[in-house]
Design a protein around this motif. Structure first.
Motif, PDB file in Angstrom:
ATOM      1  N   UNK A  90      29.348  28.599  57.564  1.00  0.00           N
ATOM      2  CA  UNK A  90      28.079  28.130  57.015  1.00  0.00           C
ATOM      3  C   UNK A  90      28.279  27.260  55.780  1.00  0.00           C
ATOM      4  N   UNK A  91      29.229  27.629  54.926  1.00  0.00           N
ATOM      5  CA  UNK A  91      29.470  26.815  53.735  1.00  0.00           C
ATOM      6  C   UNK A  91      29.888  25.403  54.134  1.00  0.00           C
ATOM      7  N   UNK A  92      30.712  25.287  55.166  1.00  0.00           N
ATOM      8  CA  UNK A  92      31.169  23.971  55.586  1.00  0.00           C
ATOM      9  C   UNK A  92      30.054  23.170  56.236  1.00  0.00           C
ATOM     10  N   UNK A  93      29.051  23.840  56.796  1.00  0.00           N
ATOM     11  CA  UNK A  93      27.862  23.127  57.263  1.00  0.00           C
ATOM     12  C   UNK A  93      27.020  22.656  56.094  1.00  0.00           C
ATOM     13  N   UNK A 100      25.226  19.108  47.799  1.00  0.00           N
ATOM     14  CA  UNK A 100      25.832  20.411  48.018  1.00  0.00           C
ATOM     15  C   UNK A 100      27.344  20.240  48.154  1.00  0.00           C
ATOM     16  N   UNK A 101      28.091  20.930  47.299  1.00  0.00           N
ATOM     17  CA  UNK A 101      29.550  20.940  47.368  1.00  0.00           C
ATOM     18  C   UNK A 101      30.003  22.373  47.559  1.00  0.00           C
ATOM     19  N   UNK A 102      31.194  22.540  48.099  1.00  0.00           N
ATOM     20  CA  UNK A 102      31.670  23.895  48.367  1.00  0.00           C
ATOM     21  C   UNK A 102      32.924  24.190  47.565  1.00  0.00           C
ATOM     22  N   UNK A 103      33.070  25.459  47.230  1.00  0.00           N
ATOM     23  CA  UNK A 103      34.313  25.969  46.668  1.00  0.00           C
ATOM     24  C   UNK A 103      35.118  26.570  47.807  1.00  0.00           C
ATOM     25  N   UNK A 104      36.382  26.203  47.891  1.00  0.00           N
ATOM     26  CA  UNK A 104      37.230  26.669  48.975  1.00  0.00           C
ATOM     27  C   UNK A 104      38.148  27.785  48.510  1.00  0.00           C
ATOM     28  N   UNK A 105      38.442  28.703  49.410  1.00  0.00           N
ATOM     29  CA  UNK A 105      39.431  29.725  49.129  1.00  0.00           C
ATOM     30  C   UNK A 105      40.820  29.088  49.185  1.00  0.00           C
ATOM     31  N   UNK A 106      41.833  29.855  48.789  1.00  0.00           N
ATOM     32  CA  UNK A 106      43.199  29.332  48.827  1.00  0.00           C
ATOM     33  C   UNK A 106      43.624  28.951  50.228  1.00  0.00           C
ATOM     34  N   UNK A 107      43.048  29.599  51.243  1.00  0.00           N
ATOM     35  CA  UNK A 107      43.401  29.273  52.626  1.00  0.00           C
ATOM     36  C   UNK A 107      42.611  28.084  53.154  1.00  0.00           C
ATOM     37  N   UNK A 108      41.810  27.427  52.281  1.00  0.00           N
ATOM     38  CA  UNK A 108      41.144  26.188  52.663  1.00  0.00           C
ATOM     39  C   UNK A 108      39.770  26.351  53.253  1.00  0.00           C
ATOM     40  N   UNK A 109      39.282  27.571  53.404  1.00  0.00           N
ATOM     41  CA  UNK A 109      37.987  27.798  54.046  1.00  0.00           C
ATOM     42  C   UNK A 109      36.869  27.757  53.018  1.00  0.00           C
ATOM     43  N   UNK A 120      28.106  28.403  41.865  1.00  0.00           N
ATOM     44  CA  UNK A 120      27.648  29.424  42.824  1.00  0.00           C
ATOM     45  C   UNK A 120      26.777  30.519  42.212  1.00  0.00           C
ATOM     46  N   UNK A 121      27.031  30.901  40.960  1.00  0.00           N
ATOM     47  CA  UNK A 121      26.239  31.965  40.342  1.00  0.00           C
ATOM     48  C   UNK A 121      24.791  31.567  40.127  1.00  0.00           C
ATOM     49  N   UNK A 122      24.509  30.263  40.138  1.00  0.00           N
ATOM     50  CA  UNK A 122      23.151  29.794  39.850  1.00  0.00           C
ATOM     51  C   UNK A 122      22.486  29.181  41.069  1.00  0.00           C
ATOM     52  N   UNK A 123      22.941  29.584  42.254  1.00  0.00           N
ATOM     53  CA  UNK A 123      22.274  29.249  43.507  1.00  0.00           C
ATOM     54  C   UNK A 123      21.943  30.545  44.226  1.00  0.00           C
ATOM     55  N   UNK A 928      36.429  23.332  36.848  1.00  0.00           N
ATOM     56  CA  UNK A 928      36.172  24.538  37.641  1.00  0.00           C
ATOM     57  C   UNK A 928      36.225  25.814  36.821  1.00  0.00           C
ATOM     58  N   UNK A 929      36.404  25.708  35.503  1.00  0.00           N
ATOM     59  CA  UNK A 929      36.380  26.898  34.671  1.00  0.00           C
ATOM     60  C   UNK A 929      37.533  26.915  33.691  1.00  0.00           C
ATOM     61  N   UNK A 930      37.489  27.889  32.799  1.00  0.00           N
ATOM     62  CA  UNK A 930      38.539  28.076  31.801  1.00  0.00           C
ATOM     63  C   UNK A 930      39.484  29.152  32.296  1.00  0.00           C
TER      64      UNK A 930
END
Length: 1000
Positions: A90-93, A100-109, A120-123, A928-930
């Motif tokens: 769903x995120x990739x859709x 809309x941009x997505x954050x990916x896990x280390x495995x690329x998903x 993400x915390x504010x959506x 992407x953060x501190x």
């Protein structure tokens, strides 16, 4: 072809297209093939014939009409058919939607979403209009357990009929989404055509093959899904059943400076970890030393890891609907989610002590190392291993009643109770780490000028790589992490129609959200070694080379790379460590939590919204509303009481805690009136002008509102770190302005351009205060320490100071000398005495500190090339804000994470039995953060990915498909203040899926 009752033309086209793919509830059943319609089925000549189109084009047309007919700015995605969402994730859709941009896990998903620069915390994510709980332990076993963000990786796409992204605030939407409110909709039997379908996929993930044999999973894994939807009793009762099960074996390989970069101003004279200044010892070994006005950073470590990941995801839904009368519809639904993840890791890393060595540097104002080395004779070459196993399990039970009281009044009641729980799925805990080392390092040099850092280690004479006979277990960490979130929500709402174009929406709701995050760590700080290398069977290990796992990076074949490392069977080595240490419980997770945060958030709200249309020369649609929200927060947290500080290795000290703990408690509350105004002007039949204003709030993260204080286990020579929260924090408050123009110039084709602005108050930023909690005494700067300095040790040479203390004070209070390790280094602990200095801690405290603005624009174009079957959709989003990070400033800063430009291009062919879609998604570099050492930024570099899907309808019932994800084998990279200051560089690989779908 379906016959549709005559209604205004615009409404017919909108409804037909919107529900063509979502599964329309037709009054008639389809006639058997070859049967002529009865005479009574003939329609009036004034009625319109609508062809029900399915597939990619229909999905895009439905999404277009959702946008066109919406109140405010709304984008969405509609399933191409029941059980067939455009992407398997769903995120990739969602990333295909502008802004809309997505954050990916280390495995690329794809995992989480950022909308219009808000992270993400504010959506806010809803499921069928209900707020969903979110739990997550992160990739390391605990990383994101205080986040509110919903992880879309837990939710399969097969049962989703539609996703709506509300970019402007509405009174009837729950609060919490400053960037957007995302409503995920599942199929409803009384709203869908009867269907039964079953799908199978075979998945081949190339990232799994690029791993050592001991970490690889299966070359091919499977997915299956099915959906059944049917109505009975003349359409009065309906049932929808859907389910999916997915197995995925994948991997990722990562080069990193995981513990970050210690940063200084060029003229720093206070820190022992800084570079020598002109005239000081070792200054002549530095080429192009950073200037006195520059900022520079030294690495804490550099390493590589290879990771095998296995996932088993189960989703199930059952929905029952009963319409006892034409005016009453009841719905009972249950959703189940389970996501199990296992990960195995092998590592190779080197650690630095900020000592002397050769180095060369880039020019300022931010200077980064090009070549960096330290003299590390006798130090450890680290080759740890990890096993991770977590399970996220959640369910949601909901009940809904819709009652058409009269032709003018509709009422609705909705209740749900939902939970999500993440916990370890192994006796070893959510993450278990075995440190392994060979004490063979000489001078260690790293080249940071390329895509990945290249480590070179001078080994003992005659050696070209590390040997199994030199390795032994050192320290270990076994972690037990837990996160649970529960939501109970009641909503009652209605609409009263005053006439054909005017109405009043109203509603009340009450919600109780409970979140618990807890953890405990079994950590053995035996970094000098458990036993000796001779105590371990050499057959436990075998030699491999890191360079062959990073072939997607251009400099992976650098001949200077000391890339040999030892791979081992984790369980066999764990048993060997147990045997050697005689402590079985030291190598498994603890069962009693030492950190435990529990927060209850109760909200009550009410709203009213008036909608009308002024029928002037250009019709003007108006929606004016206000929502009242009151929230009460109670948070308790377990506090550990520090008793002393022990110095265990050259640069590592640890806090020793008392056995008993207490809960700290704090409370807070806030309330807001949140207005909204939406204007929609129909300039013509094809052109729309919109203007919107709204106020929305974004609630603080769970960690920010925790009660109680938490200290980090590890204390450096310069001091320790800690944190505490504040439940009295105000939420972010945003005034949102939107202006857009939309031109629907053809069937399935449109162009739109929009401008948006967010004036955001109450930004929550971390303030670091220096405190002395528990008055803990540290040996740093104490009597023994000062004696060592007087004897000639430098304050930067922790080994020299420790050796002096062990040699001259071995029998004195606070000193516990345990002997020499296998490389001849003295080991033991040195505990702070009552006469030693009190340790200072940098305590991070959140606070509402500032306001700023965010603005940007979006451009969308979607074009269908007549009846050729070809079409495209493209969008671009530009976002700007003053909330950026200044790399030359080492003070406190309050940037906005996730702020980035993005673009999408989708080209498709949909005609006859063929459907082909190629989608390219691009996201520019963003903060992407501190993370890492101190107040240092992480920047995720620009990333673009190409995906493709081809399907062929063999028969009206059978469809075959082939999908490719990340076809160009893109890599991901994160850096700190300079590109040479790499944090993480990750290689995954393409993923291919072959599937079939049979529709009964």
């Amino acid at each position: 072809m379906k016959q549709v009752q005559s209604v205004p033309k615009k409404r017919v086209l909108t409804s037909a297209l919107l529900f063509a793919l979502a599964g329309p509830a037709w009054a008639q059943q389809a006639e058997p093939q070859g049967t002529a319609p009865a005479a009574t089925d003939q329609v009036d000549p004034t009625e319109l014939d609508t062809v029900v189109v399915k597939g990619i084009r229909a999905s895009l047309e439905s999404s277009m009409n959702l946008k066109r007919d919406a109140q405010g700015v709304v984008d969405g995605i509609v399933a191409e058919d029941i059980g067939k969402f455009p992407d398997t994730n769903l995120a990739e859709s969602l990333q295909r939607i502008s802004g809309v941009s997505i954050d990916r896990t280390s495995s690329g998903e794809g995992s989480k979403v950022t909308v219009r620069g808000m992270g993400p915390d504010y959506n806010l994510v809803l499921l069928n209009g209900r707020q969903m709980p979110a739990s997550n332990l992160g990739s390391g076993g605990a990383g994101n357990s205080t986040s509110r963000s919903f992880d879309f990786a837990n939710l399969a796409s097969e049962s989703i009929s539609e996703v709506r992204v509300f970019k402007t605030g509405r009174a009837d939407n729950p609060t919490g989404g400053i960037g957007a409110t995302i409503d995920v909709r599942t199929a409803r039997p009384l709203d869908a055509e009867p269907v039964a379908s079953f799908g199978l996929k075979a998945v081949n993930d190339s990232s799994n093959r690029n791993l050592p044999d001991t970490l690889q999973g299966s070359d091919f894994t499977g997915e299956m899904s099915g959906i059944f939807s049917q109505t009975y009793a003349d359409g009065r009762f309906g049932i929808t059943l859907s389910g999916s099960y997915q197995e995925r074996d994948s991997g990722f390989n990562q080069a990193s400076v995981a513990d970050g970069w210690l940063t200084f101003y060029g003229d720093n004279t206070n820190s022992w970890q800084r570079l020598p200044l002109p005239g000081e010892t070792y200054y002549d070994r530095i080429q192009n030393r950073p200037g006195l006005d520059d900022v520079y950073a030294r690495p804490q470590n550099t390493g590589y890891s290879v990771n095998g990941v296995q996932r088993q995801r189960t989703n199930g839904q059952v929905t029952l609907q009963w319409a006892p009368t034409d005016r009453v519809t009841t719905t009972l639904d249950y959703n189940y989610i389970e996501n199990k993840v296992q990960q195995q890791r092998s590592e190779l890393s080197v650690w630095f002590n900020y000592g002397p060595g050769d180095s060369s540097w880039t020019d300022g104002p931010v200077a980064a190392p090009i070549i960096y080395s330290e003299d590390m004779t006798g130090a450890d070459l680290s080759m740890g291993g990890m096993q991770l196993a977590t399970r996220t399990q959640g369910d949601s039970l909901g009940f809904n009643v819709e009652w058409e009281v009269s032709d003018n009044l509709n009422l609705e009641f909705d209740y749900h109770n939902s939970q999500s729980e993440s916990k370890p799925d192994s006796p070893l805990g959510s993450a278990g780490v075995l440190g392994v080392a060979a004490y063979v390092r000489g001078t260690t040099t790293v080249d940071y000028s390329g895509e990945i850092p290249i480590v070179n280690v001078v080994l003992p004479p005659g050696q070209t790589e590390v040997l199994a006979s030199q390795a032994l277990v050192t320290g270990s960490v076994f972690q037990n992490s837990y996160n649970k979130s529960e939501v109970e929500q009641m909503q009652a709402k209605g609409r009263f129609e005053f006439g054909e174009y005017s109405g009043l929406d109203f509603g009340v709701s009450a919600m109780d959200v409970q979140n618990r995050s807890a953890s405990a760590v079994m950590q053995r700080d035996t970094w000098g070694g458990v036993g000796t290398p001779a105590d371990y069977d050499d057959s436990i290990w075998y030699t491999d080379h890191m360079s062959r796992y990073f072939d997607a990076f251009g400099n992976h074949n650098n001949p200077n790379w000391t890339d040999a490392f030892l791979v081992f069977d984790f369980e066999r080595l764990r048993q060997a460590a147990i045997s050697e240490s005689g402590c079985a419980t030291c190598y498994q997770m603890p069962t009693q939590f030492t950190d435990d945060m529990r927060t209850t958030e109760k909200s009550k709200s009410a709203y009213v919204q008036w909608t009308t249309m002024f029928d002037w020369s250009m019709p003007l649609h108006v929606a004016l509303g206000v929502r009242y929200e009151k929230t009460e927060v109670v948070s308790t947290a377990l506090e550990r009481v520090g008793e002393s500080i022990s110095w265990v290795s050259a640069n590592e000290l640890y806090v020793d805690y008392a056995a008993e703990q207490t809960f700290g408690r704090a409370e807070g509350d806030y309330d807001y009136f949140l207005p909204n105004l939406d204007l929609k002007l129909d300039i013509s039949d094809s052109m729309v002008l919109r203007g919107s204003y709204s106020q929305t709030i974004g609630r603080p993260g769970w960690g920010a509102i925790r009660g109680g204080q938490q200290l980090a286990n590890v204390v450096r020579i310069s001091g320790g770190d800690g944190s505490r929260g504040d439940p009295a924090l105000e939420p972010l408050l945003s005034d949102n302005f939107d202006l857009s123009f939309e031109w629907y110039y053809g069937s399935g084709s449109y162009f739109s351009v929009g401008w948006f602005r967010k004036d955001i108050k109450n930004f929550i930023s971390d303030t670091v205060v220096r405190e002395e909690p528990f008055s803990l005494h540290t040996p740093v700067g104490g009597t023994y320490w000062n004696n060592a300095l007087a004897a000639g040790c430098l304050p930067t040479d922790g080994d020299c100071i420790r050796n002096y203390i062990f040699t001259n004070h071995a029998n004195d209070p606070g000193v516990n000398y345990t002997g020499l390790n296998q490389s001849g280094q003295m080991t033991g602990t040195i505990t702070g005495l009552p006469t030693d200095p009190v340790a200072g801690f940098n305590i991070t405290v959140p606070a509402n500190q500032r306001s700023d603005t965010l603005d940007g624009f979006e451009i969308n174009v979607q074009h269908v090339f007549g009846e050729s079957g070809f079409g495209l959709a493209a969008n671009y989003t530009k976002v700007d804000s003053g909330l950026t990070f200044d790399n030359t400033n080492l003070g406190d800063q309050y940037p906005l994470a996730g702020l980035s430009d993005s673009a999408n291009l989708v080209a498709f062919y949909d005609k006859g039995p063929w459907q082909v879609r190629a989608a390219y998604n691009w996201r520019d570099e963003f903060f992407s953060g501190v993370g890492g050492q101190g107040n240092n930024p992480n920047y995720t570099e620009a990333y673009g990915q190409l995906d493709m899907n081809v399907s062929y309808q063999v028969t009206p019932n059978l469809t075959l498909s082939l999908e490719g994800i990340n076809l160009t084998d893109e890599t991901m990279r994160t850096h700190a203040r300079h590109e040479n200051m790499v944090r993480f560089a990750t290689q995954t690989g393409p993923r291919y899926m072959f599937g079939l779908r049979y529709k009964f």
